[in-house]
Design an enzyme around this catalytic site. Structure first.
Site, PDB file in Angstrom:
ATOM      1  N   GLU A  37       0.875  -1.166   0.000  1.00 48.24           N
ATOM      2  CA  GLU A  37       0.000   0.000   0.000  1.00 48.24           C
ATOM      3  C   GLU A  37       0.910   1.213   0.000  1.00 48.24           C
ATOM      4  OE1 GLU A  37      -2.867   2.850   2.542  1.00 48.24           O
ATOM      5  OE2 GLU A  37      -2.209   0.990   3.488  1.00 48.24           O
TER       6      GLU A  37
ATOM      7  N   CYS B 209      -2.593   8.468   3.137  1.00 48.73           N
ATOM      8  CA  CYS B 209      -2.398   8.165   1.717  1.00 48.73           C
ATOM      9  C   CYS B 209      -3.675   8.353   0.901  1.00 48.73           C
ATOM     10  CB  CYS B 209      -1.866   6.746   1.545  1.00 48.73           C
ATOM     11  SG  CYS B 209      -2.876   5.496   2.353  1.00 48.73           S
TER      12      CYS B 209
END
Length: 479
Positions: A248, A282
């Site tokens: 990720e 993010c």
């Protein structure tokens, strides 16, 4: 100042290197603890312990493994206030965000425990008489979990929860910026009576500990949350052993505001998505596309809300909306990106500066008149900055939204169901939020496209990341 310890094979240890890495409070720039600088030899020691423990752990009934996860959740709740203070101190989260992180981490362990009776195989029809085809799901083995600094506590659960319930063992490397919460969590693990070697913590430099974990032939998967650069490095290290990677990585989430949107609500959702965790998530809203018919009205609302954002030391004031960026380099990066955007033609509407002389604080910032080719539209900012771009129609907005190398999160604000459906079909992002803030659910699947990563986490699909399949062809036809 606190001396932290690693946790290897059920024991709390210092590094044999005798070296330490300081941990700073980003609000005060003061050293608050120091972590052992782990070595490659200690990585091997932890991996050997995890590998030795894995077979017995896999044979432990899943419902018994779940009981340990529930004990971890209970241990977190008993020490909630302590973990909240640690996260605020070493990472700079506000009390609200730190409290949410600790609570969700406990809930996540409970949620993963619920999969104990849901890790299922299949029986597949055979083309042959008397034959049965069975597909088994088995643990992938030893997991290397490499954590980020922005959600350092929750990511322990996101990686360890799924790993442990499926029968894997794990070696975790916390970020060297935020190791204390993980080292303290190891005490919770130790108190559960979890068998030695099932859960291990190694602190130190990513270039040493992280790469050694990823390069080891002893692991089945390396799960990383971090930057694209970190993910690329990990993939290269894992390549020689064809080790599975789950990554990720970064994001550059677009928020599309259509002319029929509830502008007040859209502005609040976008602000919430931008300043959350001090702008360091993010899947934060990183750029805003606003339809020209409502551009001025929306911009006025947005600027008013961003100007009202209160910045300060969360350890001294529970009412701040944002704390500091995590380190000096992060502050300098945001400053440089805003300066470059202004040089390219952006108009500064609010913020755009450091707050105070001590700590890594940066004001909530809005940049107007941005164009699609500006660097700040393409490069991840990871700070409380919102660049605005005007668009004519939804096709143009979708095209511009997709015109980045990332593909993690996105959002659209509209009252028109056809527009919402079109955006869902055509946006190239792993997550699409419609008329709400950017924040995923543990029962969903947090995964990105393009350079935002490979694989994903959460929900049943996240559990699958830690399983491999074995197909058995059983012929019982003896005629």
């Amino acid at each position: 100042m606190k001396d932290l310890k690693m946790y290897i094979n059920g024991k709390f240890v210092e590094s044999k290197s005798g070296k330490w890495i300081d941990v700073l409070n980003p609000s005060t720039e003061e050293v608050i603890s120091r972590q052992p600088e782990g070595t490659v030899e200690e990585v091997d020691e932890a991996l050997d312990a995890a590998k030795a423990a894995q077979k017995a752990w896999a044979k432990t009934p899943a419902i018994e493994r779940a009981a340990y996860l529930k004990k971890m959740a209970d241990g977190i709740r008993k020490r909630q206030d302590e973990f909240v203070e640690i996260i605020m101190r070493e990472q700079g989260k506000t009390r609200t965000w730190a409290t949410v992180e600790v609570g969700v981490t406990a809930d996540y362990f409970d949620y993963m425990a619920s999969f104990a009776r849901h890790i299922e195989g299949e029986v597949i029809p055979s083309d042959r008489r008397g034959e049965t085809i069975m597909l088994f799901k088995e643990p992938i083995g030893v997991v290397a979990g490499i954590l980020p600094w922005n959600f350092p506590f929750f990511l322990i659960a996101r990686k360890a929860g799924a790993a442990l319930i499926t029968g894997c063992t794990i070696v975790i490397k916390p970020s060297q910026l935020t190791p204390e919460n993980c080292c303290e969590f190891a005490k919770v693990v130790d108190e559960t009576g979890l068998p030695a070697g099932v859960f291990n913590v190694i602190t130190g430099k990513g270039s040493v500990v992280g790469n050694a974990l990823a390069a080891s032939e002893k692991i089945g998967i390396v799960s990383v949350t971090g930057s694209v650069g970190a993910g690329t490095s990990i993939m290269k290290a894992a390549a020689d052993n064809i080790t599975k990677v789950s990554l990720e990585l970064g994001g550059k989430a677009p928020a599309i505001v259509c002319k029929d949107a509830d502008l007040e609500a859209a502005a609040q959702w976008i602000v919430d998505s931008r300043i959350g965790n001090n702008g360091q998530i993010c899947n934060n809203a990183e750029r805003v596309y606003v339809q020209k018919e409502v551009k001025k009205e929306f911009t006025d609302i947005l600027v008013h809300k961003m100007e009202a954002v209160k910045v300060g030391d969360p350890c001294k004031d529970d009412n701040v909306d944002m704390g500091p960026l995590v380190e000096k380099r992060a502050l300098e990066s945001v400053e440089a990106k805003v300066a470059k955007a202004i040089k390219q033609g952006a108009k500064l509407l609010c913020g755009g500066k450091r707050v105070g002389e001590k700590g890594y604080f940066y004001a909530a910032t809005v940049l107007d008149d941005c164009k699609q080719d500006f660097d700040i539209i393409h490069e991840e900012t990871f700070g409380p900055v919102l660049p605005l771009v005007e668009f004519d129609d939804i096709d143009q907005a979708i095209s511009w939204a997709n015109d980045v190398e990332y593909g993690l999160a996105s959002s659209v604000f509209t009252k028109d169901i056809d527009t919402a459906a079109k955006v869902c079909r055509e946006l190239e992002f792993g997550e699409v939020y419609i008329n709400r803030e950017h924040f995923e659910a543990m029962q969903g699947f947090h995964a990105g496209m393009k350079k935002s990563g490979i694989g994903g986490a959460d929900g049943k699909h996240g559990v699958e990341e830690y399983l491999v399949t074995k197909v058995v062809y059983m012929d019982t036809h003896y005629e």
